[in-house]
Design an enzyme around this catalytic site. Structure first.
Site, PDB file in Angstrom:
ATOM      1  N   ILE A 250       3.843  16.891  -5.924  1.00 57.15           N
ATOM      2  CA  ILE A 250       2.766  17.498  -6.786  1.00 57.15           C
ATOM      3  C   ILE A 250       3.608  16.978  -8.319  1.00 57.15           C
ATOM      4  CG2 ILE A 250       1.503  19.579  -7.550  1.00 57.15           C
ATOM      5  CD1 ILE A 250       1.978  20.621  -4.754  1.00 57.15           C
ATOM      6  N   PRO A 251       3.673  15.903  -8.501  1.00 54.46           N
ATOM      7  CA  PRO A 251       3.958  15.749 -10.016  1.00 54.46           C
ATOM      8  C   PRO A 251       3.012  15.932 -11.304  1.00 54.46           C
ATOM      9  CG  PRO A 251       3.680  13.352  -8.922  1.00 54.46           C
ATOM     10  CD  PRO A 251       3.152  14.468  -8.364  1.00 54.46           C
ATOM     11  N   HIS A 252       3.552  17.016 -12.167  1.00 49.81           N
ATOM     12  CA  HIS A 252       2.817  16.741 -13.178  1.00 49.81           C
ATOM     13  C   HIS A 252       3.608  17.141 -14.796  1.00 49.81           C
ATOM     14  CE1 HIS A 252       4.960  21.012 -11.483  1.00 49.81           C
ATOM     15  NE2 HIS A 252       5.179  21.632 -12.693  1.00 49.81           N
ATOM     16  N   GLY A 253       2.392  17.214 -15.181  1.00 46.26           N
ATOM     17  CA  GLY A 253       2.763  16.899 -16.652  1.00 46.26           C
ATOM     18  C   GLY A 253       1.960  18.092 -17.535  1.00 46.26           C
TER      19      GLY A 253
END
Length: 151
Positions: free
Chosen positions: A65-68
């Site tokens: 779950i990559p997030h930014g």
């Protein structure tokens, strides 16, 4: 949570040929940027990459779950991918990843960011939903499997 407010069919891809973590993050930027007016592919890529440098967002079971956070965005957006071949994502269980749900949120929405991540993680820990997503044969079917879950 109404995931249709985050994820759209045009940001959902099944059986992507993802040769590396970097290539997948670049694809996420390409898919998300058009939904985030005034945000470039590179802005999205950099935001996610900076977060990944703090520690992998590979949560185990073949999921990441990559997030930014984006200073120039006023709304959240998401990208959902399944990969045709799992890739190394430095996941906590050291297993390769084949399901990626990327989340981009406005920089000032800290609480919403955490609540949304929790809801996504909850959906992605549903084994029936995961099985359906991994068996999806089209982008639209993948989208529907995630949106509907196992409810």
């Amino acid at each position: 949570m109404d995931f249709t407010l985050l994820l759209s069919p045009d940001c959902t891809r099944h059986a992507v040929a993802g040769s590396s973590k970097k290539k997948v993050l670049e694809l996420i930027g390409q898919l998300a940027a058009p939904r985030l007016h005034g945000v470039s592919d590179f802005d999205v890529f950099q935001s996610i990459l900076q977060r990944e440098q703090l520690g992998s967002t590979g949560i185990g079971m073949g999921i990441a779950i990559p997030h930014g956070r984006l200073a120039t965005s006023s709304k959240p957006a998401a990208v959902l991918l399944t990969l045709d071949t799992p890739i190394d994502f430095d996941a906590i269980d050291n297993q390769p990843v084949d399901i990626i749900f990327a989340l981009l949120v406005p920089e000032d929405q800290h609480e919403q960011h955490l609540q949304t991540l929790a809801a996504i993680a909850h959906r992605l820990h549903d084994k029936k939903c995961l099985r359906a997503m991994r068996n999806a044969e089209t982008d639209l079917e993948l989208y529907q499997m995630f949106i509907e879950g196992s409810d």
